[in-house]
Design a protein around this motif. Sequence first.
Motif, mmCIF file in Angstrom:
data_model
loop_
_atom_site.group_PDB
_atom_site.id
_atom_site.type_symbol
_atom_site.label_atom_id
_atom_site.label_comp_id
_atom_site.label_asym_id
_atom_site.label_seq_id
_atom_site.Cartn_x
_atom_site.Cartn_y
_atom_site.Cartn_z
ATOM 1 N N ARG A 84 26.045 73.012 57.237
ATOM 2 C CA ARG A 84 25.783 72.335 57.454
ATOM 3 C C ARG A 84 24.216 72.425 58.081
ATOM 4 O O ARG A 84 23.913 73.803 57.876
ATOM 5 C CB ARG A 84 26.632 72.027 58.490
ATOM 6 C CG ARG A 84 28.121 71.942 58.199
ATOM 7 C CD ARG A 84 28.715 70.766 57.720
ATOM 8 N NE ARG A 84 28.370 69.385 59.439
ATOM 9 C CZ ARG A 84 28.235 67.953 58.224
ATOM 10 N NH1 ARG A 84 29.104 67.921 57.633
ATOM 11 N NH2 ARG A 84 28.262 67.431 60.069
ATOM 12 N N ALA A 124 21.743 73.881 60.480
ATOM 13 C CA ALA A 124 21.546 74.736 61.719
ATOM 14 C C ALA A 124 20.646 75.526 61.506
ATOM 15 O O ALA A 124 20.138 75.812 60.335
ATOM 16 C CB ALA A 124 23.350 75.198 61.864
ATOM 17 N N THR A 129 19.358 60.688 69.733
ATOM 18 C CA THR A 129 20.553 62.707 69.701
ATOM 19 C C THR A 129 21.639 62.002 71.177
ATOM 20 O O THR A 129 23.020 63.376 70.320
ATOM 21 C CB THR A 129 19.749 63.615 70.073
ATOM 22 O OG1 THR A 129 19.653 64.480 70.543
ATOM 23 C CG2 THR A 129 19.162 64.390 68.923
ATOM 24 N N ARG A 154 25.098 60.954 71.785
ATOM 25 C CA ARG A 154 26.272 61.598 70.965
ATOM 26 C C ARG A 154 27.019 60.482 71.335
ATOM 27 O O ARG A 154 27.868 59.332 70.069
ATOM 28 C CB ARG A 154 26.937 63.000 71.728
ATOM 29 C CG ARG A 154 28.005 62.261 72.743
ATOM 30 C CD ARG A 154 28.727 63.795 73.287
ATOM 31 N NE ARG A 154 28.381 64.330 72.361
ATOM 32 C CZ ARG A 154 28.086 66.125 73.169
ATOM 33 N NH1 ARG A 154 27.815 65.643 74.657
ATOM 34 N NH2 ARG A 154 27.966 67.028 72.438
ATOM 35 N N GLU A 169 30.567 62.954 63.418
ATOM 36 C CA GLU A 169 29.489 64.148 62.851
ATOM 37 C C GLU A 169 28.866 63.217 61.872
ATOM 38 O O GLU A 169 27.835 63.759 61.605
ATOM 39 C CB GLU A 169 29.905 65.229 62.463
ATOM 40 C CG GLU A 169 29.034 66.053 63.060
ATOM 41 C CD GLU A 169 29.832 68.112 62.799
ATOM 42 O OE1 GLU A 169 28.952 69.067 62.674
ATOM 43 O OE2 GLU A 169 31.230 67.997 62.957
ATOM 44 N N GLU A 201 24.837 63.251 61.680
ATOM 45 C CA GLU A 201 23.589 63.861 60.081
ATOM 46 C C GLU A 201 23.088 63.236 58.797
ATOM 47 O O GLU A 201 21.960 63.340 59.444
ATOM 48 C CB GLU A 201 24.608 65.071 59.289
ATOM 49 C CG GLU A 201 25.258 65.992 60.390
ATOM 50 C CD GLU A 201 24.670 67.412 60.802
ATOM 51 O OE1 GLU A 201 23.463 67.106 60.145
ATOM 52 O OE2 GLU A 201 24.842 67.586 61.480
ATOM 53 N N SER A 242 16.447 71.089 62.204
ATOM 54 C CA SER A 242 17.393 71.680 61.797
ATOM 55 C C SER A 242 17.929 72.153 63.511
ATOM 56 O O SER A 242 19.262 72.693 63.176
ATOM 57 C CB SER A 242 16.934 72.857 60.770
ATOM 58 O OG SER A 242 16.669 72.542 59.423
ATOM 59 N N ARG A 243 17.082 71.903 64.309
ATOM 60 C CA ARG A 243 17.326 72.424 65.359
ATOM 61 C C ARG A 243 18.133 71.858 66.548
ATOM 62 O O ARG A 243 18.598 71.591 67.500
ATOM 63 C CB ARG A 243 16.489 73.133 66.215
ATOM 64 C CG ARG A 243 15.525 74.449 65.883
ATOM 65 C CD ARG A 243 14.487 74.555 66.290
ATOM 66 N NE ARG A 243 13.760 75.681 66.161
ATOM 67 C CZ ARG A 243 13.850 76.809 65.976
ATOM 68 N NH1 ARG A 243 14.807 77.321 66.400
ATOM 69 N NH2 ARG A 243 12.817 77.821 65.168
ATOM 70 N N VAL A 270 20.681 68.906 68.046
ATOM 71 C CA VAL A 270 21.798 68.708 68.200
ATOM 72 C C VAL A 270 22.677 67.580 69.623
ATOM 73 O O VAL A 270 21.654 67.201 69.727
ATOM 74 C CB VAL A 270 22.765 70.410 68.977
ATOM 75 C CG1 VAL A 270 22.091 71.336 68.444
ATOM 76 C CG2 VAL A 270 22.032 70.453 70.526
ATOM 77 N N GLU A 271 23.572 67.332 69.099
ATOM 78 C CA GLU A 271 23.760 66.450 70.098
ATOM 79 C C GLU A 271 24.022 66.509 71.718
ATOM 80 O O GLU A 271 24.191 67.272 72.193
ATOM 81 C CB GLU A 271 25.727 66.053 70.005
ATOM 82 C CG GLU A 271 25.593 64.977 68.347
ATOM 83 C CD GLU A 271 27.200 64.653 68.459
ATOM 84 O OE1 GLU A 271 27.137 63.574 67.443
ATOM 85 O OE2 GLU A 271 28.524 65.642 69.031
ATOM 86 N N THR A 272 23.379 65.551 72.414
ATOM 87 C CA THR A 272 23.162 65.522 73.635
ATOM 88 C C THR A 272 23.968 64.689 74.936
ATOM 89 O O THR A 272 24.728 63.380 73.788
ATOM 90 C CB THR A 272 21.423 65.200 73.896
ATOM 91 O OG1 THR A 272 21.035 63.583 73.830
ATOM 92 C CG2 THR A 272 20.751 66.874 73.292
#
Length: 439
Positions: free
Chosen positions: A179, A181, A291, A293, A299, A303, A345-346, A348-350
């Motif tokens: 994944r 990350a 980002t 959610r 997911e 991506e 890569s950093r 993330v979902e918020t």
Amino acid sequence: MTSTAAPERPEAAAPRVPSQTAIALRSLWRAITGGVRNALRLSGQALGRVFGFAAPVTSVVSPLGWIVLAGAVAAFALSRIFGWIEFGFVAATLAAALLVAVAFVFGRANFSVHIELNPHRVVAGERALGRMLVTNIAAKPSIPSRMELPVGGAVAEFVVPVLAPGAEHDELFAVPTHRRAVIVAGPAITVRGDQLGLLRRTVRWTDEVELFVHPVTARLAPSASGLVRDLEGEVTKTITNDDISFHALRSYEPGDALRNVHWRTSARTGQLMVRQFEETRRSQLTIVHTTDRDAYASEDEFELAISITASIGVQVVRDGTRMSIVSERMPLSTATPTSLLDDSSRLVETSGDHANLRDFARDSTKRLPPPSVVMIVGGSQVPLADFRAAETVFGLDTQTIGFRAEFGAPSRIAKVSGLTVVTIGAIGDLPRVMRRVRP
């Protein structure tokens, strides 16, 4: 005749003067409270020093060790108060376990530990390996040691055997990269303690090392992502005093630059005339990537949206077009393709950063240069009305395109009230669809 005497006005009450007793009591109260505060402050400082002095010892005791110690004290107290001999045996057993564990924390090693990740950057799904090299830099042989190395959310454990002075021992380990990350490896620590885990003494040997797992991207054709191909600038209707595209002449005003004076016309008309220009702009692409959610159904869809943004962004950087990429929590670096992929890569979902997509687009782009093209990237849960609302944030001369990541859906292009909406179901469809997108 009867005369009525005016009522006498009551005299103002004299201010009440505190008695000597009240003053003495207040002074005593202030002294007591001040003394209590000073005593508490000094006690806190003393306890802090005591805890700081005892920290090297107390830090060795694990949470389980504290529970065993508390159980030993409680069992001993019950045996003394009620005379229960059984609890005395329990207290002695628990205390003996702690005493035996003390012997396992003694000993010292002098290592040089180096962590290598090969490579430091991979695409999701590719293989990445790590290597930990331990060298005994002491003047005498080391004792067997247990070493722990956190890798992502897991902890790898290694046993370092007896090493002669200058001897090396290396361990290979695999890094999970299925994944996207940023996987952190380290710090490497040696652990000494008993088998029950009552006491645990650790020594840190390395810092953390990052492995960037980049999103899967599609290679786009040159200029397929730019949509604006004006390398020397795009002429606008804005009138300025200094640019390239000539527009008209006007009368000189104080403060105008003399280099813009048109001398032939000034000589013919008898007054100074200066040139006016139409403003030209360099191409500026802005990608608004949400980002939140709530914008994504899964997911995999999240991506896919990151892969879309990264694919377009990498090609725009290669084309040399100016670009800004914003998300709820961080802007993405667009200096080089590598830095852009590292920041991708950093992501993330918020949740809950903005009320809607329009507010996010407005707040995140208000300090950016005016864009020529805006791309709004979201998931299948973003209504088309939200794309239309976000489009109103930008000027009428700005081309806006919406990208919806809908994992597994057929890729297609649609026009909604003049807004181009591109649906991508798989990252492999992006190059084909982008060739059909036109402003």
